[in-house]
Design an enzyme around this catalytic site. Structure first.
Site, PDB file in Angstrom:
ATOM      1  N   GLU A 181     -46.960   3.943 -14.099  1.00 57.22           N
ATOM      2  CA  GLU A 181     -46.142   4.575 -13.060  1.00 57.22           C
ATOM      3  C   GLU A 181     -46.112   3.772 -11.759  1.00 57.22           C
ATOM      4  O   GLU A 181     -45.132   3.815 -11.014  1.00 57.22           O
ATOM      5  CB  GLU A 181     -46.636   5.995 -12.769  1.00 57.22           C
ATOM      6  CG  GLU A 181     -46.346   6.997 -13.883  1.00 57.22           C
ATOM      7  CD  GLU A 181     -47.438   7.046 -14.934  1.00 57.22           C
ATOM      8  OE1 GLU A 181     -48.335   6.176 -14.917  1.00 57.22           O
ATOM      9  OE2 GLU A 181     -47.389   7.967 -15.778  1.00 57.22           O
ATOM     10  N   PHE A 237     -54.198  22.050 -16.370  1.00 55.98           N
ATOM     11  CA  PHE A 237     -54.187  20.741 -17.004  1.00 55.98           C
ATOM     12  C   PHE A 237     -53.179  19.835 -16.277  1.00 55.98           C
ATOM     13  O   PHE A 237     -52.043  20.209 -16.055  1.00 55.98           O
ATOM     14  CB  PHE A 237     -53.799  20.874 -18.478  1.00 55.98           C
ATOM     15  CG  PHE A 237     -53.661  19.539 -19.163  1.00 55.98           C
ATOM     16  CD1 PHE A 237     -54.762  18.692 -19.288  1.00 55.98           C
ATOM     17  CD2 PHE A 237     -52.431  19.125 -19.665  1.00 55.98           C
ATOM     18  CE1 PHE A 237     -54.631  17.456 -19.904  1.00 55.98           C
ATOM     19  CE2 PHE A 237     -52.304  17.893 -20.292  1.00 55.98           C
ATOM     20  CZ  PHE A 237     -53.405  17.056 -20.405  1.00 55.98           C
ATOM     21  N   GLN A 238     -53.618  18.659 -15.896  1.00 57.70           N
ATOM     22  CA  GLN A 238     -52.809  17.663 -15.178  1.00 57.70           C
ATOM     23  C   GLN A 238     -52.225  18.194 -13.887  1.00 57.70           C
ATOM     24  O   GLN A 238     -51.109  17.840 -13.498  1.00 57.70           O
ATOM     25  CB  GLN A 238     -51.710  17.106 -16.093  1.00 57.70           C
ATOM     26  CG  GLN A 238     -52.321  16.365 -17.287  1.00 57.70           C
ATOM     27  CD  GLN A 238     -51.359  15.427 -17.980  1.00 57.70           C
ATOM     28  OE1 GLN A 238     -50.187  15.734 -18.113  1.00 57.70           O
ATOM     29  NE2 GLN A 238     -51.867  14.297 -18.434  1.00 57.70           N
ATOM     30  N   MET A 243     -56.741 -16.045  -0.904  1.00 59.48           N
ATOM     31  CA  MET A 243     -56.703 -15.558   0.467  1.00 59.48           C
ATOM     32  C   MET A 243     -58.088 -15.072   0.904  1.00 59.48           C
ATOM     33  O   MET A 243     -58.504 -15.282   2.037  1.00 59.48           O
ATOM     34  CB  MET A 243     -55.659 -14.444   0.588  1.00 59.48           C
ATOM     35  CG  MET A 243     -55.411 -13.953   1.994  1.00 59.48           C
ATOM     36  SD  MET A 243     -54.949 -15.284   3.116  1.00 59.48           S
ATOM     37  CE  MET A 243     -53.172 -15.255   2.996  1.00 59.48           C
TER      38      MET A 243
END
Ligand code: FAD
Ligand code: TPP
Ligand code: MG
Lengths: 163, 572
Positions: free
Chosen positions: B50, B112-113, B480
């Site tokens: 995602e 849930f979730q 860096m």
């Protein structure tokens, strides 16, 4: 310097946390924060007491205005205004202290609104400094509990915060 | 006619002329995916994580001026999206993120979730909504797009519980949006613009400092015309590159921590500064106390009042949309011209001083034995692509070299994460650009560490046959970090070596792509040419270039130092 910021905001779920979150995320001071709906139920009025330099105050006002739920912001302390805070204070009131407590409440124009054999609850309204002074004036050993609403304020005369 | 909430969402996207949605399915968005399946106007791009969906949507917007759209499920889908959202927020990129949420009745029950998506994202969105009634969906999505693209742009999230996307309602897409609490200022204050014009005409040592706001508001042409007419030097922030042609003689290049000597010196010593859509970032002006030691008048054009006088006090604030303000400014300058006003002849002297600074040639670099110098890789890329590619970048030294050595002449060609500095954006950014500009040349400049933060997207690139060219500046270091450790931590290279690196050529091949490795300077140009040749026009090519391990980015201003306190390569 101490400032009283008045905010009109949409009475939406989460609007309060947007304001509170802004203050903590940007490390601005909050001395007190009060909020409640106005005569127009779609709007809430919030009062925040904060402190900071002029630069910080400028950023606070700008950042508040940027929040999508915020309709209007004004720094009440910039001009003539009235501030009030309500305190309920429960004190031990036995023996000779009982008379003394009543006398102190009278001097500060407080009201005793609950009485038991050993305690009083005193209601006191005024500028925060007056409430501070009252607490100072009491023997701290006798204070059982204090509750303060935080400051709410309003501009004097024609200064009106409205959409 | 009643349609489901999920169908309403998709109809809204159609109304907004959304062509691509980047996303990943899951339980809470099943209705939405079902509605997507039953139409073909809005195309869904299935990523592999995602975070990459949001980055791709973000780049899609950066390179095209459209609003990017991402779709994720509740819980882990939403938390994975947060880095992408924060990255877009810091650079003011307009996005609409639609997230699924557990059913209304389950909210607050540790379902849930379930996560508090609106709460988690609140500090990194321009605004967000939790939709509690199917009849509010259309109105909310309309507002989301409006908020994302107007004023100072930014990401807006719409959280939709599963039951809401299943329920039905009438659909009508609102034509307009009215929000009493949101009225961005567009036109600048005329009196202020007059003052600005006056200052510009009186300037003896003028400077124009241009930021991402010019790109975001598509004002590059107007800005360039103004700068040309005034004949003043121009510098850009990392986010403003391309808003004024790099090849123009008036361009002093990027300023700031890794800006050019001439740009930083001119910024420090100018007497009138015109700041346009730039926010005086700490990487740009260094120590504000040092900056304000030199008296100068500052004009600042910005649509967000909170960007003005935040870190540096300005004299003439102009709140407004860049192109609108520039139009007014030009009108006033025209009037002044008619009245016979002329730029101060002292400006010619100023240009002489600038020429002396330029003569330091701060961008020159020395070869280090047989190693491939990273700067030369970017120069080769510029040459082979004719300076006309879309270049995305990850975060690190390679990002700075890409910014310094790929000379951008056009806006929206340079796609990188400036404000949050998110490693891992490079590849998904290149994907977003490829979808927005099919057939265009898209190069992703990255490092061996950054690329591994979203390496799984090699699979998405295969699925959609994206002809991206990855240029991996492989220095086997978190370069860096290594540079700072060398300069400020006694060369104690704590955890900055990238051990056990994969064989990137084989890795690319495993995903069905073309992999090429370059180890010697003489092979660089041929390999670069091959990567961008017609032979590989339709291929995804991973060019793994082993570069000098100890090269550092110069010039550099150490943290807390002033603009004129640069460390140059020649000082070492
Ligand atoms: C490793 C690393 C090194 C970096 N080194 C440097 C460096 O050397 N030099 C450098 O410059 N940066 C550097 N950066 C980037 C830096 O952190 C900032 O992201 C960048 O300087 C900000 O650019 P900006 O001022 O153009 O603002 P942006 O973040 O692009 O902000 C845009 C401004 O324009 C305004 N705006 C938006 N839309 C409009 C509109 N329509 N009209 C008017 N105003 C508008 C916004 O309100 C905002 O104030 C570095 C980043 C990284 C990760
Ligand atoms: C997600 C994330 N984690 C950590 C950092 C800190 N950081 C900035 S640059 C960098 C090293 C990048 O290494 P590489 O991709 O190999 O690029 P190089 O600097 O070597 O060119 C790190 C760890 C970051 N910017 N982003
Ligand atoms: Mg590296």
């Amino acid at each position: 310097m101490r400032h009283i910021i008045s905010i009109l905001l949409e009475n939406e779920a989460g609007a309060l946390s947007r304001v509170a979150g802004l203050f903590s995320a940007r490390a601005y001071n909050i001395e007190s924060l009060t909020v409640a709906p106005t005569e127009d139920p779609s709007l809430s009025r919030m009062t925040i007491v904060t402190s900071g330099s002029d630069d910080v105050l400028e950023q606070i006002t700008k950042q508040l205005n940027k929040l999508v739920d915020v309709v209007k912001v004004v720094d009440l302390s910039e001009a003539a205004h009235i501030e009030r805070e309500l305190m309920l204070i429960k004190v031990r009131a036995t023996g000779k202290d009982r008379e003394e407590m009543k006398r102190m409440a009278d001097i500060f124009r407080g009201r005793i609104i609950d009485v038991t054999e050993s305690t009083y609850v005193i209601e006191l309204t005024g500028a925060s400094s007056k409430l501070d002074a009252f607490i100072e004036a009491l023997d701290h050993g006798l204070i059982l509990e204090t509750v303060r609403t935080g400051v709410c304020g309003i501009g004097r005369g024609d200064r009106i915060l409205k959409v | 006619m009643h349609i489901t909430g999920a169908e309403i969402v998709i109809r809204c996207l159609q109304e907004e002329k959304v062509e691509h949605v980047f996303g990943y399915p899951g339980g809470a968005v099943l209705h939405l995916y079902d509605a997507l399946f039953q139409q073909d106007q809005v195309k869904h791009i299935l990523v592999r994580h995602e975070q990459a969906a949001v980055h791709a949507a973000d780049a899609y917007s950066r390179c095209s001026q459209k609003v990017g759209v991402a779709l994720v499920t509740s819980g882990p889908g939403a938390t994975n999206a947060v880095t992408g959202i924060a990255t877009a927020y810091m650079d003011s990129i307009p996005l609409v993120i639609i997230s699924g949420q557990v059913p209304t009745a389950a909210i607050g029950l540790d379902a849930f979730q379930e996560v508090d998506t609106v709460g988690i994202t609140r500090p990194c969105v321009k605004h967000n909504f939790l939709v509690k009634d199917v009849r509010d969906i259309a109105d909310t999505i309309k507002k989301a797009f409006y908020l994302a693209r107007t004023g100072r742009p930014g990401p807006v999230l719409v959280d939709i519980p599963k039951d809401i996307s299943a329920q039905s309602a009438d659909f009508e897409y609102p034509k307009t949006v009215q929000m009493r609490s949101y009225n961005p200022i567009v036109k600048g204050h005329l009196g202020q613009i007059r003052k600005a014009a006056q200052l510009l005409l009186e300037a003896k040592r003028p400077m124009i400092y241009v930021g991402g706001g010019v790109i975001l508001s598509d004002a590059a042409t107007k800005l360039t015309a103004l700068a040309k007419r005034l004949g003043f030097p121009v510098t850009q922030t990392l986010m403003g590159l391309g808003s004024f042609p790099a090849s123009d003689a008036q361009n002093l290049g990027m300023l700031g921590m890794h800006g050019t000597y001439e740009a930083n010196m001119a910024m420090q010593h100018c007497d009138v500064l015109l700041a346009v859509g730039a926010r005086f970032d700490d990487r740009v002006i260094g120590n504000p106390g040092h900056f304000s030691q030199v008296p100068r008048k500052i004009v600042h054009i910005d649509i967000d009042p909170s960007s003005i006088s935040k870190r540096v006090k300005v004299d003439v604030p102009i709140v407004g949309n860049v192109p609108d303000v520039l139009d007014e400014l030009v009108k006033i300058l025209d009037e002044q011209d008619k009245a016979g006003a002329k730029a101060d002849p002292a400006v010619a002297e100023w240009w002489k001083t600038i020429a002396e600074w330029r003569a330091r040639d701060c961008m020159s670099y020395k070869a280090n034995g047989p190693a491939i110098m990273p700067q030369s890789v970017i120069q080769a890329l510029h040459q082979v692509t004719g300076g006309d590619a879309f270049v995305t970048s990850d975060v690190g030294q390679h990002q700075m070299w890409a910014a310094q050595y790929y000379k951008f002449d056009k806006p929206r060609r340079w796609i990188n994460s400036g404000g949050l500095g998110t490693m891992g954006v490079g590849l998904p950014y290149a994907m977003g650009v490829s979808f927005a500009h099919p057939g265009a040349t898209v190069a992703c400049v990255t490092g061996e560490a950054s690329i591994q933060m979203n390496i799984q997207e090699l699979s998405t690139c295969k699925q959609f046959r994206l002809p991206i060219k990855v240029v991996n500046l492989n220095n086997r270091y978190l370069g860096m970090v290594r540079q700072w450790q060398e300069m400020f931590h006694g060369s104690r290279y704590s955890e900055s070596y990238m051990d056990s690196l994969p064989d990137f050529v084989k890795l690319a091949e495993a995903y069905g792509h073309v992999g090429l490795r370059v180890e010697r300077p003489e092979d660089l140009m041929p390999a670069m040419e091959l990567a961008f040749s017609d032979k590989h026009k339709n291929d995804f090519v991973f060019l793994d270039v082993l570069t000098d391990q100890t090269a550092n980015v110069f010039p550099m201003i150490a943290a807390g130092k002033g603009l004129s306190e640069m460390i140059l390569a020649e000082d070492l």
